[in-house]
Motif scaffolding. Structure first.
Motif, PDB file in Angstrom:
ATOM      1  N   TYR A 125      -3.275  17.676  -5.595  1.00 37.77           N
ATOM      2  CA  TYR A 125      -2.460  18.968  -5.503  1.00 37.77           C
ATOM      3  C   TYR A 125      -1.677  19.203  -6.904  1.00 37.77           C
ATOM      4  N   ASP A 126      -1.583  18.359  -7.752  1.00 40.57           N
ATOM      5  CA  ASP A 126      -0.597  18.512  -9.007  1.00 40.57           C
ATOM      6  C   ASP A 126      -0.717  19.839  -9.429  1.00 40.57           C
ATOM      7  N   PRO A 127      -1.755  20.317  -9.695  1.00 36.85           N
ATOM      8  CA  PRO A 127      -1.993  22.002 -10.394  1.00 36.85           C
ATOM      9  C   PRO A 127      -1.248  22.929  -9.513  1.00 36.85           C
ATOM     10  N   LYS A 134      -3.954  14.394   6.098  1.00 32.37           N
ATOM     11  CA  LYS A 134      -5.244  14.686   5.685  1.00 32.37           C
ATOM     12  C   LYS A 134      -5.539  15.158   4.244  1.00 32.37           C
ATOM     13  N   SER A 135      -4.420  14.961   3.585  1.00 34.13           N
ATOM     14  CA  SER A 135      -4.395  15.619   2.261  1.00 34.13           C
ATOM     15  C   SER A 135      -5.625  15.238   1.393  1.00 34.13           C
ATOM     16  N   ALA A 136      -6.018  13.862   1.391  1.00 30.45           N
ATOM     17  CA  ALA A 136      -7.360  13.584   0.629  1.00 30.45           C
ATOM     18  C   ALA A 136      -8.421  14.216   1.053  1.00 30.45           C
ATOM     19  N   ARG A 137      -8.840  14.431   2.281  1.00 28.53           N
ATOM     20  CA  ARG A 137      -9.977  15.079   2.763  1.00 28.53           C
ATOM     21  C   ARG A 137      -9.759  16.212   3.699  1.00 28.53           C
ATOM     22  N   SER A 181       0.983  -1.220   0.024  1.00 26.46           N
ATOM     23  CA  SER A 181       0.164   0.139  -0.181  1.00 26.46           C
ATOM     24  C   SER A 181       0.881   1.152   0.063  1.00 26.46           C
ATOM     25  N   GLU A 182       0.390   2.262  -0.432  1.00 28.76           N
ATOM     26  CA  GLU A 182       0.980   3.450  -0.121  1.00 28.76           C
ATOM     27  C   GLU A 182       0.315   4.705   0.492  1.00 28.76           C
ATOM     28  N   ASP A 183       0.716   5.518   1.472  1.00 28.51           N
ATOM     29  CA  ASP A 183      -0.090   6.375   1.733  1.00 28.51           C
ATOM     30  C   ASP A 183       0.912   7.870   1.353  1.00 28.51           C
ATOM     31  N   SER A 184       0.373   8.781   0.863  1.00 32.28           N
ATOM     32  CA  SER A 184       1.052   9.943   0.388  1.00 32.28           C
ATOM     33  C   SER A 184       0.339  11.378   0.966  1.00 32.28           C
ATOM     34  N   GLY A 185       1.236  12.278   1.026  1.00 39.33           N
ATOM     35  CA  GLY A 185       0.541  13.468   1.543  1.00 39.33           C
ATOM     36  C   GLY A 185       1.172  14.665   0.998  1.00 39.33           C
ATOM     37  N   LEU A 186       0.840  15.992   1.307  1.00 35.12           N
ATOM     38  CA  LEU A 186       1.632  16.991   0.769  1.00 35.12           C
ATOM     39  C   LEU A 186       1.702  17.772   2.125  1.00 35.12           C
ATOM     40  N   GLN A 196       6.328  19.773   0.813  1.00 33.17           N
ATOM     41  CA  GLN A 196       6.910  18.551  -0.212  1.00 33.17           C
ATOM     42  C   GLN A 196       5.971  17.612   0.171  1.00 33.17           C
ATOM     43  N   PHE A 197       5.952  16.610  -1.079  1.00 31.19           N
ATOM     44  CA  PHE A 197       5.341  15.524  -1.327  1.00 31.19           C
ATOM     45  C   PHE A 197       5.908  14.421  -0.403  1.00 31.19           C
ATOM     46  N   LYS A 198       5.220  13.541   0.116  1.00 31.97           N
ATOM     47  CA  LYS A 198       5.996  12.363   0.904  1.00 31.97           C
ATOM     48  C   LYS A 198       5.216  11.093   0.689  1.00 31.97           C
ATOM     49  N   VAL A 214       7.529  13.724 -16.944  1.00 34.44           N
ATOM     50  CA  VAL A 214       8.460  14.475 -15.983  1.00 34.44           C
ATOM     51  C   VAL A 214       8.268  14.032 -14.432  1.00 34.44           C
ATOM     52  N   LYS A 215       6.910  13.730 -14.215  1.00 32.27           N
ATOM     53  CA  LYS A 215       6.744  13.504 -12.718  1.00 32.27           C
ATOM     54  C   LYS A 215       7.312  12.134 -12.400  1.00 32.27           C
ATOM     55  N   SER A 216       6.988  11.274 -13.602  1.00 33.93           N
ATOM     56  CA  SER A 216       7.705   9.788 -13.107  1.00 33.93           C
ATOM     57  C   SER A 216       9.090   9.943 -12.970  1.00 33.93           C
TER      58      SER A 216
END
Ligand code: IMP
Length: 193
Positions: free
Chosen positions: A151-153, A84-87, A67-72, A115-117, A171-173
């Motif tokens: 949040y990419d934009p 809480k990035s998604a919500r 699984s992965e969990d990411s956030g800004l 930063q994104f993690k 580029v993102k990849s």
């Protein structure tokens, strides 16, 4: 090809991860694995949420999974939106609503560092391993670009003057938090083979 269940139904993430893993595994999402549950993310850290998701799926299937969990994480907001990035703007908030709230909170704030993690929890042969990736950057003054998700934009990676949504998946990849976490998981797979 060895199958690995990705403990998520986020098609954007699955798309990025398949590309990043170079089709080394047959990555299947929860829906594709016939698992129709919504795994809660109740914890205060990305690490705990990632573990909860992979362990839930491992207990259900007894199969290798990750699984992965990411956030800004925004410096001037003490790491918000973070887990809480998604919500951020509410349980069912859209990406546009989350982005609008973030911009509102950052009105008149000149420190735009963020930063994104990504944290990955992999369970293979019953053992859990964690991998992490960070991408530094800053928050734009307004959304730009149509690519990506979330949040990419708004996120301008360090060394660039365009958002992830403008730069696109190519580029993102190469530079993203997810790319770095997957690269470290790939190192582990290489050592095993
Ligand atoms: P979760 O990892 O499914 O809890 O979701 C994390 C949330 O963080 C996503 O819904 C997005 O809002 C945001 N996020 C995570 N990774 C990215 C990314 O690569 N680009 C833009 N937003 C992201």
């Amino acid at each position: 090809m060895k199958q690995l269940i990705f403990a998520s139904n986020n098609a954007h993430k699955a798309h990025e991860i398949r590309a990043l893993l170079n089709n080394r595994f047959d990555i299947i999402t929860l829906k594709e694995a016939g698992i129709f549950i919504d795994i809660p993310e109740p914890h205060a850290t990305l690490e705990e949420n990632a573990s909860e998701k992979s362990l839930t799926i491992y207990k259900l299937t007894n199969k290798d999974c990750f699984s992965e969990d990411s956030g800004l994480e925004v410096e001037a907001l003490a790491g918000e939106p973070g887990v809480k990035s998604a919500r951020y703007a509410g349980e069912k908030a859209s990406a546009e609503e989350n982005n609008a709230l973030l911009l509102k909170k950052m009105e008149n704030i000149s420190n735009r560092n963020a930063q994104f993690k990504t944290v990955i929890s992999l369970i293979m042969d019953g053992k859990e391993m964690m991998f992490e990736g960070v991408c530094e950057g800053s928050i734009a003054l307004q959304p730009s670009g149509n690519g990506g998700f979330g949040y990419d934009p708004l996120f301008i990676p360090k060394g660039y003057d365009k958002t992830f949504a403008e730069l696109g998946i190519e580029v993102k990849s190469l530079i993203s938090h997810r790319k770095k976490a997957i690269a470290s998981m790939n190192q582990f797979f290489k050592k095993c083979s």
